[in-house]
Scaffold this motif. Sequence first.
Motif, PDB file in Angstrom:
ATOM      1  N   MET A 164       0.811  -1.218   0.000  1.00 43.09           N
ATOM      2  CA  MET A 164       0.000   0.000   0.000  1.00 43.09           C
ATOM      3  C   MET A 164       0.844   1.267   0.000  1.00 43.09           C
ATOM      4  N   THR A 165       2.034   1.184   0.535  1.00 43.66           N
ATOM      5  CA  THR A 165       2.901   2.368   0.587  1.00 43.66           C
ATOM      6  C   THR A 165       3.958   2.342  -0.504  1.00 43.66           C
ATOM      7  N   GLU A 166       3.892   1.355  -1.390  1.00 49.15           N
ATOM      8  CA  GLU A 166       4.860   1.245  -2.481  1.00 49.15           C
ATOM      9  C   GLU A 166       4.286   1.806  -3.768  1.00 49.15           C
ATOM     10  N   GLY A 167       5.127   2.412  -4.557  1.00 52.43           N
ATOM     11  CA  GLY A 167       4.688   3.003  -5.814  1.00 52.43           C
ATOM     12  C   GLY A 167       4.951   4.490  -5.838  1.00 52.43           C
ATOM     13  N   GLY A 168       4.210   5.171  -6.707  1.00 48.58           N
ATOM     14  CA  GLY A 168       4.420   6.599  -6.845  1.00 48.58           C
ATOM     15  C   GLY A 168       3.141   7.326  -7.172  1.00 48.58           C
ATOM     16  N   LEU A 169       3.295   8.437  -7.881  1.00 49.81           N
ATOM     17  CA  LEU A 169       2.145   9.278  -8.185  1.00 49.81           C
ATOM     18  C   LEU A 169       1.132   8.550  -9.064  1.00 49.81           C
ATOM     19  N   ARG A 170       1.596   7.688  -9.948  1.00 46.62           N
ATOM     20  CA  ARG A 170       0.677   6.947 -10.814  1.00 46.62           C
ATOM     21  C   ARG A 170      -0.264   6.083  -9.967  1.00 46.62           C
ATOM     22  N   GLU A 171       0.305   5.347  -9.016  1.00 50.80           N
ATOM     23  CA  GLU A 171      -0.513   4.516  -8.135  1.00 50.80           C
ATOM     24  C   GLU A 171      -1.456   5.385  -7.302  1.00 50.80           C
ATOM     25  N   ALA A 172      -0.988   6.537  -6.873  1.00 51.58           N
ATOM     26  CA  ALA A 172      -1.825   7.429  -6.064  1.00 51.58           C
ATOM     27  C   ALA A 172      -3.021   7.936  -6.852  1.00 51.58           C
ATOM     28  N   VAL A 173      -2.794   8.292  -8.109  1.00 48.32           N
ATOM     29  CA  VAL A 173      -3.883   8.816  -8.936  1.00 48.32           C
ATOM     30  C   VAL A 173      -4.941   7.734  -9.180  1.00 48.32           C
ATOM     31  N   VAL A 174      -4.512   6.529  -9.527  1.00 46.14           N
ATOM     32  CA  VAL A 174      -5.468   5.448  -9.787  1.00 46.14           C
ATOM     33  C   VAL A 174      -6.223   5.089  -8.516  1.00 46.14           C
ATOM     34  N   ARG A 175      -5.519   5.002  -7.398  1.00 48.66           N
ATOM     35  CA  ARG A 175      -6.191   4.677  -6.135  1.00 48.66           C
ATOM     36  C   ARG A 175      -7.196   5.758  -5.770  1.00 48.66           C
ATOM     37  N   ALA A 176      -6.832   7.013  -5.985  1.00 47.03           N
ATOM     38  CA  ALA A 176      -7.742   8.118  -5.678  1.00 47.03           C
ATOM     39  C   ALA A 176      -8.998   8.050  -6.545  1.00 47.03           C
ATOM     40  N   LEU A 177      -8.838   7.778  -7.838  1.00 41.51           N
ATOM     41  CA  LEU A 177      -9.996   7.694  -8.731  1.00 41.51           C
ATOM     42  C   LEU A 177     -10.923   6.544  -8.337  1.00 41.51           C
ATOM     43  N   LEU A 178     -10.341   5.415  -7.996  1.00 42.93           N
ATOM     44  CA  LEU A 178     -11.165   4.278  -7.574  1.00 42.93           C
ATOM     45  C   LEU A 178     -11.892   4.595  -6.277  1.00 42.93           C
ATOM     46  N   HIS A 179     -11.216   5.261  -5.369  1.00 40.19           N
ATOM     47  CA  HIS A 179     -11.836   5.637  -4.091  1.00 40.19           C
ATOM     48  C   HIS A 179     -13.015   6.574  -4.319  1.00 40.19           C
ATOM     49  N   ILE A 180     -12.875   7.524  -5.208  1.00 39.28           N
ATOM     50  CA  ILE A 180     -13.966   8.463  -5.503  1.00 39.28           C
ATOM     51  C   ILE A 180     -15.135   7.738  -6.151  1.00 39.28           C
ATOM     52  N   GLY A 181     -14.839   6.754  -6.986  1.00 41.88           N
ATOM     53  CA  GLY A 181     -15.895   6.075  -7.727  1.00 41.88           C
ATOM     54  C   GLY A 181     -16.564   4.938  -6.988  1.00 41.88           C
ATOM     55  N   LEU A 182     -16.021   4.501  -5.845  1.00 43.72           N
ATOM     56  CA  LEU A 182     -16.590   3.353  -5.139  1.00 43.72           C
ATOM     57  C   LEU A 182     -18.055   3.527  -4.748  1.00 43.72           C
ATOM     58  N   PRO A 183     -18.507   4.698  -4.291  1.00 45.70           N
ATOM     59  CA  PRO A 183     -19.923   4.810  -3.910  1.00 45.70           C
ATOM     60  C   PRO A 183     -20.890   4.535  -5.055  1.00 45.70           C
ATOM     61  N   ALA A 184     -20.500   4.894  -6.282  1.00 48.53           N
ATOM     62  CA  ALA A 184     -21.393   4.677  -7.434  1.00 48.53           C
ATOM     63  C   ALA A 184     -21.488   3.210  -7.814  1.00 48.53           C
ATOM     64  N   LYS A 185     -20.491   2.401  -7.432  1.00 55.46           N
ATOM     65  CA  LYS A 185     -20.462   0.976  -7.752  1.00 55.46           C
ATOM     66  C   LYS A 185     -20.671   0.740  -9.249  1.00 55.46           C
ATOM     67  N   ALA A 186     -20.034   1.558 -10.073  1.00 53.75           N
ATOM     68  CA  ALA A 186     -20.191   1.436 -11.521  1.00 53.75           C
ATOM     69  C   ALA A 186     -19.001   2.074 -12.214  1.00 53.75           C
ATOM     70  N   ALA A 187     -18.725   1.593 -13.417  1.00 52.13           N
ATOM     71  CA  ALA A 187     -17.702   2.195 -14.274  1.00 52.13           C
ATOM     72  C   ALA A 187     -18.398   2.739 -15.507  1.00 52.13           C
ATOM     73  N   ASP A 188     -18.153   3.997 -15.816  1.00 54.34           N
ATOM     74  CA  ASP A 188     -18.800   4.679 -16.934  1.00 54.34           C
ATOM     75  C   ASP A 188     -17.792   4.853 -18.060  1.00 54.34           C
ATOM     76  N   GLU A 189     -18.237   4.595 -19.293  1.00 51.83           N
ATOM     77  CA  GLU A 189     -17.301   4.668 -20.416  1.00 51.83           C
ATOM     78  C   GLU A 189     -16.738   6.056 -20.612  1.00 51.83           C
ATOM     79  N   ARG A 190     -17.452   7.097 -20.158  1.00 50.87           N
ATOM     80  CA  ARG A 190     -16.964   8.452 -20.342  1.00 50.87           C
ATOM     81  C   ARG A 190     -15.726   8.726 -19.488  1.00 50.87           C
ATOM     82  N   SER A 191     -15.714   8.196 -18.284  1.00 56.53           N
ATOM     83  CA  SER A 191     -14.530   8.366 -17.437  1.00 56.53           C
ATOM     84  C   SER A 191     -13.335   7.643 -18.041  1.00 56.53           C
TER      85      SER A 191
END
Length: 739
Positions: A606-633
């Motif tokens: 969880m503490t390994e990686g860099g900004l790329r991992e942080a950005v992807v983790r942040a996006l997934l965290h924001i999207g978790l409440p919707a429980k969906a993936a949208d093609e526009r994103s």
Amino acid sequence: MTEANPRTTTAAGMAPWVAAFDYAVDAWQRSILFWDVLRQRGNQYREHMAKQAPHVLQFQGELVLDGRTLPRPVNYVLAKITPPADVLVSSKARPFVIVDPRAGHGPGIGGFKADSEIGVALKAGHPCYFVGFLPNPVPGQTIPDIMVAEAAFLERVIALHPEAEGRPVIVGNCQAGWAMMLVAATRPELCGPLIVAGSPLSYWAGVRGVNPMRYTGGFLGGSWLTALAGDLGHGVFDGAALVQNFESLNPANTLWSKQYDLYAKIDSEGPRYLGFERWWGGHVLLNAEEVQWIVDNLFVGNRLASAEIVTEDGVRIDLRNIRSPIVCFCSKGDNITPPPQALGWILDLYGSVEDIRANGQTIVYAVHESVGHLGIFVSGSVARKEHQEFASNIDLIDCLPPGLYEAVLTPLAAGTDPKGLVSGDYIARFEARDLDDIRALGGNDLADERAFAAVARLSEVNLGLYRTFVQPWLRPMTTEQSAELLRWLNPLRLPYELLADDNPLVAPVAAMAEWVRENRRPAAADNPFLAAQELVSQQIEAALEGYRVWRDGVAEASFYAIYGSPLVQALLGLRASDAPPRARPGRDPAELAFVRERIEMLRTGMTEGGLREAVVRALLHIGLPAKAADERSFAMIRKIREEQEQGVPLPAFKALVRDQFLMLLLDEKRAIASLPELIRGRETEARAAFPLVEQVARAHGELGEEAEARLQRIGEIFDAARGEGSGKTGQRRPGAAAE
């Protein structure tokens, strides 16, 4: 056949005898034209079956690999589809491999029209390959041989596309769907996403009162009749027998509607009818061993979804070994592969969505409300909607985190895509689902399972009796000539054979039809006798449909009365107190140890990686409440990737998304608290990163309250890591992405 003048006249004010005379002339002419179309069908059939490799593809192609040249020869071939002149394909786009069903008919249905699975794949810019087959099997070929050949085809496709971003996408229709699932389970490293359309995988499943075909094995006493048909065919099974099963499902259409529609619309329906009949009447042959394997292991035994099938090479086929996403497309209007049969395998293999995630699998399903079995892979409207969306969003599907999703396609309304992120006429969302959503589509209870298990036990007994007491003396009595005569006399083949110009009684119809076309006198559209004709047709169709409902009801009641009987089950070795007849397959201890090790790696990573991992983790965290993936994103992410000089390759991005998602599932609080450690030391890049996070998060529209709060929190984390601490979001200019 040329079109006649439309019925532009009117019968209003006509004397009854005049209307009757006009109708009589029209009906007589339509009869001549009707029989002429059947004559053309017979000629077409003979011409089609005389070809070395008959097919109905509307696309040109070149042979890449002939399965007859492989060490274990089979009658399958791999062809590369030549794109139309106005279609461009990308060398970096992953290839599509369309595999047609070998279930009685010849190949080509996946490319039967311009708007088809092949057509939409080419339109989306993907190179396209087609796996077809010849009408006669190679003597001795088996289902495992075909699996080996299809794996060799995939190896060749991969070798031809070294620049492609990901493994080939496999589209398997009906029988080809489960066949390619076998390949993916034994050679997972060769396969990209699998799209199985109208493919049965859980053979006993269904809903009482709706799915009568699953009872067939019980009424035949199991698979001994399959062995008998193979022996009478001198080691060859006639595919027309499989087509007869399909025809019997809907007697109203088989016995009346199909022919009546041609007769009633004879001035325009001929070309469409002949086009379809070229495929429907192109029956192929299979080795008796192939069909026996299918019936024993799948349709009667139902061993696929419980990992009970072991190949002759000693390989156990477990669908949980598939590592690429699986897209199951089915329809409530499909009476051959209803949704419970297409999706029930998920319930057979997994106890919860957590089990699916722990196995690292991504499963997507889509359920059409009404289209029939053939429409799933033939209908132009389905191709332009579902298959087009699957093709356009295949990279998104490949990057979905492990779990169970439903594909939800919403028509693109004006103003809903101001940034031009949607590629088609629909917005594709992949919404998280639970196993209860699959159960809601219908399925078996424990009593149903025991009844079908009783059929499987009886099948083994009857097959053993047949092989011991009948087969030894029957096989020497059959010859190739007797088998060929039986095939020629098949009630499905005979009309094609007899209604052709070779028959002297039919040949004069052509001249009569030509005269009728030159002197065509269609009755007026409002002729009362046409209305009476239509009424009679509706009554005949309703009567046949009523017969079907009665027949299916009696069959179902009889099935459960026989095989649901405690006495019958006891005689076959089943007891009501026993455990379920098909237990969910266990997990290999080595695999469980690997999962535990993987979980520990994710926790420590969880503490390994860099900004790329942080950005992807942040996006997934924001999207978790919707429980969906949208093609526009995802389209926004793709757009950002394309703007970079060195974007992350798709396979690496897929692995990154999966790891970060699993970390959030394991310990979301710690995963988010670890973000500053990932960002630390990269403050300059972080200045541009958060605006891109926000841009992607808002690509599909307004966020919900919880997602908005999460976005705010992520903004605060990024600001704090940069030493700004402003906590404000949405005020930064997007810069170069750190992806």
